[in-house]
Design a protein around this motif. Structure first.
Motif, PDB file in Angstrom:
ATOM      1  N   ALA A 110      30.068  35.523 -53.641  1.00  0.00           N
ATOM      2  CA  ALA A 110      30.850  34.969 -52.548  1.00  0.00           C
ATOM      3  C   ALA A 110      32.312  34.738 -52.947  1.00  0.00           C
ATOM      4  O   ALA A 110      33.008  33.988 -52.311  1.00  0.00           O
ATOM      5  N   ALA A 111      32.776  35.391 -53.993  1.00  0.00           N
ATOM      6  CA  ALA A 111      34.147  35.206 -54.463  1.00  0.00           C
ATOM      7  C   ALA A 111      35.144  35.775 -53.454  1.00  0.00           C
ATOM      8  O   ALA A 111      34.843  36.686 -52.698  1.00  0.00           O
ATOM      9  N   VAL A 112      36.333  35.225 -53.454  1.00  0.00           N
ATOM     10  CA  VAL A 112      37.402  35.686 -52.585  1.00  0.00           C
ATOM     11  C   VAL A 112      38.373  36.510 -53.412  1.00  0.00           C
ATOM     12  O   VAL A 112      38.730  36.130 -54.525  1.00  0.00           O
ATOM     13  N   GLU A 113      38.791  37.615 -52.850  1.00  0.00           N
ATOM     14  CA  GLU A 113      39.762  38.472 -53.520  1.00  0.00           C
ATOM     15  C   GLU A 113      41.034  38.482 -52.687  1.00  0.00           C
ATOM     16  O   GLU A 113      40.985  38.634 -51.466  1.00  0.00           O
ATOM     17  N   ALA A 114      42.157  38.300 -53.311  1.00  0.00           N
ATOM     18  CA  ALA A 114      43.448  38.340 -52.625  1.00  0.00           C
ATOM     19  C   ALA A 114      44.267  39.481 -53.210  1.00  0.00           C
ATOM     20  O   ALA A 114      44.405  39.589 -54.425  1.00  0.00           O
ATOM     21  N   ASN A 115      44.779  40.328 -52.340  1.00  0.00           N
ATOM     22  CA  ASN A 115      45.598  41.457 -52.769  1.00  0.00           C
ATOM     23  C   ASN A 115      47.010  41.284 -52.241  1.00  0.00           C
ATOM     24  O   ASN A 115      47.207  41.019 -51.055  1.00  0.00           O
ATOM     25  N   ILE A 116      47.985  41.443 -53.108  1.00  0.00           N
ATOM     26  CA  ILE A 116      49.382  41.329 -52.734  1.00  0.00           C
ATOM     27  C   ILE A 116      50.081  42.614 -53.157  1.00  0.00           C
ATOM     28  O   ILE A 116      50.074  42.977 -54.334  1.00  0.00           O
TER      29      ILE A 116
END
Length: 172
Positions: free
Chosen positions: A23-29
């Motif tokens: 259930a981890a969140v991944e953030a891409n910038i």
């Protein structure tokens, strides 16, 4: 029985840990940079110029309100003159407008000097007498309607003001 209870508790803990890991969140910038190691044209405070600005329309015959921002040229060689020009004519084109809408020509100036597709030179001696090392004096960059007045067709108009800033080979 206690042994079975311990195994069940361990199994529940492992399942919980497994679910938490999934259930981890991944953030891409997305990060990008347009690099010229010799020159930069930035706001006077050293931050990037905006990618887009709105020219506000004032009904009643006033036309588009001008946009202006104080800018500086940052350089690694304050002894070299700088040339500035437009890459193409500055024009707002009707993207989604009433039939018959025409292009709206824009005027662009830097430090009060009109810009067009022919390069004009800014002398290093005039530019780089600044309190900020490696930076020019603050200069107004201005974009405005070339011929002020009413635009007769409603709609969405857009265009690009592309400035080409180059370092001369040396002072003249």
């Amino acid at each position: 029985m206690s042994h079975i209870f311990k195994k069940a508790a361990l199994a529940v803990a492992l399942v919980g840990a497994s679910l938490s890991a999934n259930a981890a969140v991944e953030a891409n910038i997305t990060v990008w940079a347009n690099v010229d190691p010799t020159l930069s044209l930035l706001k006077a405070d050293g931050t990037a110029l905006p990618d887009a600005v709105q020219l506000v329309y004032r009904a009643g015959g006033a036309g588009l309100a001008p946009w202006s921002e104080d800018v500086r040229i940052f350089t690694n060689d304050v002894e070299k003159d700088v040339t500035v020009r437009l890459a193409a004519d500055a024009v707002l084109r009707p993207d989604l407008a009433a039939p018959g809408a025409q292009n709206v020509d824009l005027a662009v100036s830097l430090n009060g000097r009109p810009l067009d597709t022919t390069a004009i030179e800014f002398a290093a001696a005039d530019l780089f007498e600044s309190a900020i090392p490696g930076a020019s004096i603050a200069m107004p960059l201005r974009v405005q309607q070339k011929t002020s007045g009413e635009i007769s067709h409603a709609g969405l108009y857009s265009g690009t003001v592309a400035l080409v800033v180059a370092q001369s080979a040396g002072t003249l």
